[in-house]
Every structure is written in C-alpha cells, then in structure tokens.
Design a protein around this motif. Structure first.
Motif, PDB file in Angstrom:
ATOM      1  N   ALA A   1       0.959  -1.177   0.011  1.00  0.00           N
ATOM      2  CA  ALA A   1       0.141  -0.145  -0.058  1.00  0.00           C
ATOM      3  C   ALA A   1       0.778   1.404  -0.047  1.00  0.00           C
ATOM      4  O   ALA A   1       0.722   2.376  -0.728  1.00  0.00           O
ATOM      5  N   LYS A   2       1.969   1.378   0.716  1.00  0.00           N
ATOM      6  CA  LYS A   2       2.861   2.439   0.768  1.00  0.00           C
ATOM      7  C   LYS A   2       3.490   2.593  -0.595  1.00  0.00           C
ATOM      8  O   LYS A   2       3.613   3.715  -1.073  1.00  0.00           O
ATOM      9  N   GLN A   3       3.909   1.533  -1.253  1.00  0.00           N
ATOM     10  CA  GLN A   3       4.526   1.745  -2.632  1.00  0.00           C
ATOM     11  C   GLN A   3       3.559   2.059  -3.684  1.00  0.00           C
ATOM     12  O   GLN A   3       3.786   2.789  -4.554  1.00  0.00           O
ATOM     13  N   ALA A   4       2.197   1.678  -3.400  1.00  0.00           N
ATOM     14  CA  ALA A   4       1.043   2.114  -4.392  1.00  0.00           C
ATOM     15  C   ALA A   4       0.660   3.724  -3.902  1.00  0.00           C
ATOM     16  O   ALA A   4      -0.443   4.116  -4.545  1.00  0.00           O
ATOM     17  N   CYS A   5       1.193   4.356  -2.916  1.00  0.00           N
ATOM     18  CA  CYS A   5       0.754   5.658  -2.547  1.00  0.00           C
ATOM     19  C   CYS A   5      -0.665   5.846  -2.083  1.00  0.00           C
ATOM     20  O   CYS A   5      -1.538   6.567  -2.179  1.00  0.00           O
ATOM     21  N   CYS A   6      -1.142   4.778  -1.345  1.00  0.00           N
ATOM     22  CA  CYS A   6      -2.555   4.767  -0.715  1.00  0.00           C
ATOM     23  C   CYS A   6      -2.458   4.372   0.674  1.00  0.00           C
ATOM     24  O   CYS A   6      -3.578   4.279   1.406  1.00  0.00           O
ATOM     25  N   HIS A   7      -1.480   4.304   1.441  1.00  0.00           N
ATOM     26  CA  HIS A   7      -1.304   3.874   2.592  1.00  0.00           C
ATOM     27  C   HIS A   7      -1.855   4.890   3.858  1.00  0.00           C
ATOM     28  O   HIS A   7      -2.690   4.873   4.533  1.00  0.00           O
ATOM     29  N   ASP A   8      -1.559   6.132   3.240  1.00  0.00           N
ATOM     30  CA  ASP A   8      -2.077   7.358   4.072  1.00  0.00           C
ATOM     31  C   ASP A   8      -3.307   7.745   4.020  1.00  0.00           C
ATOM     32  O   ASP A   8      -3.838   7.880   4.675  1.00  0.00           O
ATOM     33  N   PHE A   9      -4.120   7.536   2.720  1.00  0.00           N
ATOM     34  CA  PHE A   9      -5.420   7.838   2.683  1.00  0.00           C
ATOM     35  C   PHE A   9      -5.886   6.619   3.301  1.00  0.00           C
ATOM     36  O   PHE A   9      -7.194   6.941   3.890  1.00  0.00           O
ATOM     37  N   ILE A  10      -5.549   5.637   3.469  1.00  0.00           N
ATOM     38  CA  ILE A  10      -6.563   4.241   4.086  1.00  0.00           C
ATOM     39  C   ILE A  10      -6.405   4.472   5.504  1.00  0.00           C
ATOM     40  O   ILE A  10      -7.220   4.290   6.102  1.00  0.00           O
ATOM     41  N   MET A  11      -5.216   4.973   6.152  1.00  0.00           N
ATOM     42  CA  MET A  11      -5.135   5.216   7.348  1.00  0.00           C
ATOM     43  C   MET A  11      -6.059   6.576   7.956  1.00  0.00           C
ATOM     44  O   MET A  11      -6.397   6.406   9.203  1.00  0.00           O
ATOM     45  N   SER A  12      -6.358   7.460   7.092  1.00  0.00           N
ATOM     46  CA  SER A  12      -7.275   8.200   7.458  1.00  0.00           C
ATOM     47  C   SER A  12      -8.723   7.800   7.613  1.00  0.00           C
ATOM     48  O   SER A  12      -9.553   8.712   8.002  1.00  0.00           O
ATOM     49  N   LEU A  13      -8.974   6.611   6.761  1.00  0.00           N
ATOM     50  CA  LEU A  13     -10.457   6.158   6.968  1.00  0.00           C
ATOM     51  C   LEU A  13     -10.595   5.756   8.667  1.00  0.00           C
ATOM     52  O   LEU A  13      -9.693   5.449   9.316  1.00  0.00           O
ATOM     53  N   PRO A  14     -11.988   5.675   8.952  1.00  0.00           N
ATOM     54  CA  PRO A  14     -12.372   5.372  10.508  1.00  0.00           C
ATOM     55  C   PRO A  14     -11.740   4.115  10.904  1.00  0.00           C
ATOM     56  O   PRO A  14     -11.340   4.013  11.793  1.00  0.00           O
ATOM     57  N   ASP A  15     -11.990   3.031   9.930  1.00  0.00           N
ATOM     58  CA  ASP A  15     -11.377   1.734  10.156  1.00  0.00           C
ATOM     59  C   ASP A  15     -10.061   1.207   9.537  1.00  0.00           C
ATOM     60  O   ASP A  15      -9.822   0.163   9.432  1.00  0.00           O
ATOM     61  N   GLY A  16      -9.582   2.325   8.783  1.00  0.00           N
ATOM     62  CA  GLY A  16      -8.100   1.841   8.259  1.00  0.00           C
ATOM     63  C   GLY A  16      -8.254   0.887   7.294  1.00  0.00           C
ATOM     64  O   GLY A  16      -9.115   0.851   6.279  1.00  0.00           O
ATOM     65  N   TYR A  17      -7.488  -0.134   7.440  1.00  0.00           N
ATOM     66  CA  TYR A  17      -7.414  -1.372   6.505  1.00  0.00           C
ATOM     67  C   TYR A  17      -8.733  -2.114   6.493  1.00  0.00           C
ATOM     68  O   TYR A  17      -8.970  -2.880   5.567  1.00  0.00           O
ATOM     69  N   GLN A  18      -9.487  -1.983   7.552  1.00  0.00           N
ATOM     70  CA  GLN A  18     -10.780  -2.875   7.974  1.00  0.00           C
ATOM     71  C   GLN A  18     -11.984  -2.109   7.199  1.00  0.00           C
ATOM     72  O   GLN A  18     -13.057  -2.725   7.516  1.00  0.00           O
ATOM     73  N   THR A  19     -11.666  -0.995   6.782  1.00  0.00           N
ATOM     74  CA  THR A  19     -12.931  -0.226   6.161  1.00  0.00           C
ATOM     75  C   THR A  19     -13.494  -1.065   4.974  1.00  0.00           C
ATOM     76  O   THR A  19     -12.805  -1.703   4.232  1.00  0.00           O
ATOM     77  N   MET A  20     -14.825  -1.014   5.184  1.00  0.00           N
ATOM     78  CA  MET A  20     -15.516  -2.105   4.055  1.00  0.00           C
ATOM     79  C   MET A  20     -15.516  -0.839   2.558  1.00  0.00           C
ATOM     80  O   MET A  20     -15.939  -0.095   2.732  1.00  0.00           O
ATOM     81  N   VAL A  21     -15.363  -1.769   1.589  1.00  0.00           N
ATOM     82  CA  VAL A  21     -15.609  -1.090   0.294  1.00  0.00           C
ATOM     83  C   VAL A  21     -16.847  -1.493   0.121  1.00  0.00           C
ATOM     84  O   VAL A  21     -17.459  -2.778  -0.106  1.00  0.00           O
ATOM     85  N   ASN A  22     -17.927  -0.206  -0.136  1.00  0.00           N
ATOM     86  CA  ASN A  22     -19.272  -0.525  -0.817  1.00  0.00           C
ATOM     87  C   ASN A  22     -19.063  -1.275  -1.806  1.00  0.00           C
ATOM     88  O   ASN A  22     -18.188  -1.451  -2.852  1.00  0.00           O
TER      89      ASN A  22
END
Length: 577
Positions: A444-465
């Motif tokens: 996720a860090k290599q793909a430049c998406c770790h930061d926005f994932i961690m900003s979500l309420p449940d982080g990596y466990q956030t459910m994708v609709n």
C-alpha cells in the motif's frame, strides 16, 4: 415425468447410498401403513365371529397398533432425514462447480450468454431446484412405492379390487401424461418471462444513476412494470391451462375409489369376501390413492426442473480454455506475438500481428479507439484464444499452459477498476491471499495509498461498498495497483490505467505504477505522452494492424499516426485557461 425424475436421481448420484436407503425406508413405511388396516380387519373379524377377546389380547393389539404407528413415523423421519437435504447439498456443490467453470471459460462466453441468464441459473433456478427436486422425487418415487405395496396387499384378499386399483393408476398416468405435454409446451415460456423479469430488475438497479440524471424514472419503471405484468399474465395463463388436467387426474382417482367400495359390496353380497374384508377394502379405498394425488402438481414442477438441469448441463459443457494446459515452469519472460489474428464473431479486429517484448523491457501500444489495443492484452491474458498464430511466453505457447500457470506470471491493472464488497485489506490481499499484514502495508505504501487508508475510520478494515462507491477513482486505482504490487508477478499489463484519473491523483498513480514496474516486463496501453515516450519500444496499431514500430525519437520524426498523435496530445496537454 418418470424420465425427469430419473434425471434428478442421476444429478444427485453422489448421494446414491442415501437415496437408496431413503427408498428402503419408504418401502418399510408403506408396510407400516398397510399393517394396521390388516390388523384392524382381523380384530373386527373376531368380534363378528362372536369370539371372546381377552383383555390381554386387546392390550396386545393396542400395543402393536401404537408400535406400528410409531414405526411409521420413525421410518418417515428416517426417509426425510436421508433424502430431504440432498438437493440443498447438490445445489451448493453445483453453484461452486459453476463458479469454477466460469472462471475457466473464455471471456466471450459472457457475451454469448447474457449475465441475467447466468444469474438466474445460479440463484433463482438452483433455489427452485433445491426446494423442489427431492420433494418431487418423494412424490413420484416414494408415492408409487406406497401404492405398489398397498396394491400387493389388496391382491392377497381380492384380485378384482386390485385390478380396479391398477385401472385407477393407469387412468391417473394417462391424465398426468396430458398434463406433462402441456407443461412441456409452457416451460420455455415460463422460463423466458422469468429471465426477462430478472433482466429488467438488474437493468433498473444498474442504471439507476443514468435513469435519475435524465429523469426517466417513469419510462424505466414502465419497462419493469411490463415485465412484472407479463410474468403475472403467463403464470396465470399456465395455471388456468392446468386446471382441466388436474381435475381429470383427481376425478379418475376419486371415481375409482367409489367403484372399489361398490365392487367390494357386490363381492360381499356374493359371499366372495367376508364383512371384515369389506371394511378393510373400504378403508383402503380412501387411503390407497393419497400417495399419487399430488403427482399432478409434480408434473409441471418437474418440467421447470428439467429446464434448470438442462441449463446447468449447458454451462458445464462450455469449453474451458486450458483443457489441455500443463503446469509449466517459465524460465524467462520474453513475450512474442507471432502472426496473430483474432475476430469477435464476424468482425476481425487483429490482423496478422507480429512483435516481441523482451524480458525487463517496456512496450507501449497506442492507436485510435477500436484499433485492437486492449484486445492484444486480452489475448495475452487468455480472456480469448487467438484464431490464427500464437502467443508465446518464455518461448512456450500460452495455450499449452494452465490458466493458473499463465496468470501467476502476469499482473494487470485496468482503467475500469473492480473492487470487491469486502475490506480494503482483503481487496489488496486478492493479489496474494497468504501475505502478512506487513506485506499488505508495504504494498500500500509503494502504491501511495497507505496514507489515505489510514485516514479512514477503520483503516485497512474499512469496508468497500458495492462497486467501491465510497472511494474516489484515484483511490480505487491505487488499491488495485497495491494488489498488483503484492502479487509481484514478473509481467505487468497496464491498460489505460491513468486514462480517467484527475490531475491531482495522476502523479500519485504514476508513482505507484513506477514502483509496480521496477524490474518487470511491462506492456502499456496509454495516451499520456510521459508514459509512452520512455518505453523501450512503441507499437502503433490501426484497424488491427501494426503500422509503425520503434522508439519515440525515431517515430516522432516519421510522418504517420504516431507523429499526428503526439502533436495532438502536445497541443491539448499544453493548453491553458
């Protein structure tokens, strides 16, 4: 009717032991139904003969009666326990088999077969099958087992009455045959309107955004309402057509029951049978046809089941792509298209294409819309097989590999990203299911998406609709790149991965793609100048043919599609407000 019943039994052959034991229980159960009537007749005969019955005999008969009734319910329970769940277990297996089958068929299979029809088979049709298949087997097979036992029981006391029962069965079968013919005519019509109804429901659900944006709710619902009305009309029409045959079936059984009683009375008057036998036959006349009275309802249900089994069979017969494929070890990652031609139906889209992609090099494919760029990638991924020529990976024809061998070597990132209705972590893990949490985060860090994932309420466990609607296009694209990074395949296919991304996300996507492409063999379909000009080789397609091939500095100085393309892109990308 019977041939469809045997078809169900053949379908459920993995559970044949349980089915046979169930039929044995049904046979024994039939005996326990007949015995109390015989026993009651014997007791009644002793009473009529003025023979004194002792209290212990009364208690013995009562005890035997209770045991027979209990045995009847125990055997019925055992029969249902053995057989009832078979259809549910088989349907679950069938759904898994269909899932396995569909992942191995060519992509064109889904164009030849409408999605709503496949969805109907897997959901509605198989639900119908699991709810009714074994019930129909019970009505037909176990029903006729019972009537056979009762018929043989009556044969002991009166062949005349047994003959009447046999006539009743024949008349019943004749009316059922007529009903079955009508059901056979109606089944395709019923099946069609059900498919249309599912199609219209999916159409409204999938197109709701367009429907609302154009204020076409009434027009769309009109189409849906029409499908509902048509389904109601056809179902009502079918049921009305069945009524005469249903009544004929039941009438034949009821009339024969009355005739049995009348004949038994005549036999008694002629002293061919005694009073207790007369009473026994009269009792039998009311119960003997109960087991086959519901066969009329089974007839048209069996026709629906027959169509479902045919649809399942058609899916299972669909040719798989790697039927002759082998698990082959790939030693190097050169890709070669040799005299490749391909058509969608009658339309040829790839014409005698030849090119090579060396290991650890990048190749860009450009061309006008509809020139066949994505089709070349789809052929490499074996979504389709070539009509002529060959595609080789590491010097081996990809048709000689299993799909799992081929796909383990390739990661693909498409313009249209699909994320599953699951957590972000599990969507990334799709690239490597056994990866650790640390590996997921690193990808996720290599793909430049770790930061926005961690900003979500449940982080990596956030459910994708569903469809990933709670994420932006750029966020979904970066998650798909993280998935590809985690897979770490030696070959990367980028099919216009940045085409629909806004400028704010583009540099992040490009950084993620750069990380993904390090040390890999890369094939890129793109319209961005920055992506194209650094490729080791650029292939220009037009109407399915290669018209130019080379590096940027060479092609830019040649008159043709590439030069015109770069001029147009430079003008559009350099435009400012």
């Amino acid at each position: 009717m019977f041939h469809i019943t045997f078809k169900i039994l053949k379908w459920a052959i993995p559970y044949r032991t349980r089915m046979i034991l169930g039929f044995v229980m049904s046979f024994v159960n039939s005996i326990f139904i007949a015995l109390p009537i015989f026993l009651a007749a014997q007791v009644f005969n002793r009473v009529l003969s003025n023979k004194q019955i002792a209290m212990y005999e009364v208690m013995a008969v009562l005890g035997i009666m209770i045991l027979l009734v209990l045995a009847r319910f125990v055997t019925a329970y055992m029969k249902n326990r053995l057989q009832e769940s078979i259809a549910y277990e088989m349907s679950a297996k069938e759904r898994l088999n269909i899932g396995d089958k569909l992942k191995d068929v060519r992509l064109g299979y889904f164009e030849d077969n409408q999605t709503n029809e496949l969805a109907t088979v897997v959901t509605t049709d198989l639900t119908f099958l699991e709810n009714y298949a074994m019930k129909m087997v019970d009505i037909v097979v176990n029903g006729y087992i019972l009537i056979t036992v009762l018929l043989l029981s009556l044969l002991v006391v009166s062949w005349e009455v047994s003959l009447l029962v046999l006539i009743g069965i024949v008349l019943s079968l004749a009316s059922i045959h007529l009903l079955e013919k009508k059901s056979h005519q109606n089944a395709p019509q019923y099946h069609y309107v059900q498919n249309q109804l599912v199609e219209k429901v999916l159409e409204v659900v999938r197109g709701i955004q367009v429907i609302k944006s154009f204020s076409k709710e009434n027009a769309s619902l009109q189409s849906f309402n029409k499908a509902v009305d048509e389904s109601k009309r056809i179902n009502s029409k079918i049921e009305l057509q069945y009524i005469p045959y249903n009544l004929l079936h039941l009438l034949s059984l009821k009339v024969i029951s009355i005739v049995i009683v009348l004949v038994a009375c005549l036999l008694y008057m002629n002293q061919s049978i005694d009073l207790s036998t007369l009473i026994m036959i009269s009792i039998f006349s009311f119960v003997i046809f109960e087991s086959v009275e519901n066969v009329n309802s089974a007839a048209h249900v069996l026709e629906m089941i027959d169509m479902t089994l045919n649809d399942i069979e058609e899916i299972n017969k669909a040719p798989i792509l790697d039927e002759k494929g082998k698990n082959i070890e790939i030693n190097h990652y050169d890709i070669e298209f040799e005299n490749v031609s391909f058509s969608y139906g009658d339309k040829q889209v790839i014409k005698d294409v030849n090119f090579k992609v060396g290991s650890h090099t990048s190749t860009a494919i450009i061309g006008p819309s509809g020139s066949g760029k994505s089709t070349l990638c789809n052929l490499l991924l074996r979504f389709y097989d070539v009509d002529e020529g060959a595609i080789r990976l590491g010097g081996i024809d990809i048709r000689n590999m299993t799909l799992s061998t081929l796909m383990s070597q390739i990661s693909a990132v498409f313009q249209k990203v699909y994320l599953f209705n699951d957590t972000i972590e599990n969507n990334i893990l799709y690239g490597k299911p056994n990866a650790s949490k640390e590996e997921v985060v690193a990808a996720a860090k290599q793909a430049c998406c770790h930061d926005f994932i961690m900003s979500l309420p449940d982080g990596y466990q956030t459910m994708v609709n569903e469809k990933g609607n709670n994420l932006s296009g750029g966020e979904k694209q970066r998650i798909s790149i993280a998935r590809a990074i985690l897979k770490d395949a030696p070959i990367i296919i980028l099919d216009e991965a940045t085409a629909s991304i806004d400028p704010e996300n583009e540099h992040l996507i490009q950084s993620a793609i750069d990380e993904l492409s390090k040390g890999k063999t890369v094939i890129t379909i793109a319209h961005k100048i920055g992506t194209i000009k650094n490729a080791n080789e650029i292939i220009v397609l037009n109407e399915g043919e290669i018209t130019q091939k080379g590096v940027h500095n060479t092609l830019i100085n040649e008159s043709g599609i590439y030069q015109n393309f770069i001029k147009t892109k430079t003008q559009s990308e350099g435009w400012r407000l």
